[in-house]
Design an enzyme around this catalytic site. Structure first.
Site, mmCIF file in Angstrom:
data_model
loop_
_atom_site.group_PDB
_atom_site.id
_atom_site.type_symbol
_atom_site.label_atom_id
_atom_site.label_comp_id
_atom_site.label_asym_id
_atom_site.label_seq_id
_atom_site.Cartn_x
_atom_site.Cartn_y
_atom_site.Cartn_z
ATOM 1 N N GLU A 184 -22.372 48.172 -58.401
ATOM 2 C CA GLU A 184 -22.885 49.289 -57.625
ATOM 3 C C GLU A 184 -24.230 49.748 -58.181
ATOM 4 O O GLU A 184 -24.497 49.633 -59.367
ATOM 5 C CB GLU A 184 -21.888 50.458 -57.676
ATOM 6 N N SER A 234 -12.124 45.226 -55.620
ATOM 7 C CA SER A 234 -10.861 44.653 -55.145
ATOM 8 C C SER A 234 -9.847 45.775 -55.013
ATOM 9 O O SER A 234 -10.223 46.944 -54.952
ATOM 10 C CB SER A 234 -10.368 43.571 -56.110
ATOM 11 N N ASN A 258 -16.033 48.965 -67.374
ATOM 12 C CA ASN A 258 -17.417 49.297 -67.718
ATOM 13 C C ASN A 258 -17.802 50.623 -67.086
ATOM 14 O O ASN A 258 -17.179 51.055 -66.125
ATOM 15 C CB ASN A 258 -18.380 48.199 -67.226
#
Length: 107
Positions: free
Chosen positions: A16, A35, A58
């Site tokens: 993103e 997902s 992360n």
């Protein structure tokens, strides 16, 4: 630690952008992934009761001094594999643990 949150899904396969992260945060999302949502939609269409667990691997773009990397995600997944395996074994052995949470899980 296990925590509840609001999962946002974006198509991927890219990480993103900082702008997307800001937008999702304003919408109430607490984590984002590529997902889980399509899998849950498919299972619900088959009438399967579902629960989902996500591993945060992360910090999102713009939340850390460096951009997310595939290596970071894979390393965190490897680090957490035994924990998640143990969690799933306990849930299979004691499904009542999840049933107690059902009121907090979207069906």
């Amino acid at each position: 630690d296990l925590r509840e949150g609001i999962y946002a899904w974006l198509l991927g396969p890219s990480y993103e952008t900082p702008a997307e992260i800001r937008m999702l945060g304003r919408m109430g999302a607490t984590l984002v992934g590529m997902s889980t949502v399509p899998e849950i939609i498919a299972l619900r269409q088959l009438g399967v009761t579902c629960a989902a667990f996500s591993l945060v691997t992360n910090l999102a773009a713009g939340m850390a001094p460096t951009l997310p990397s595939h290596e970071e995600v894979m390393a965190e997944g490897e680090r957490a594999a035994s924990y998640f395996g143990g969690l799933l074994r306990r849930l299979v052995a004691h499904p009542d643990l999840l049933a107690r949470r059902r009121g907090n899980v979207a069906a």
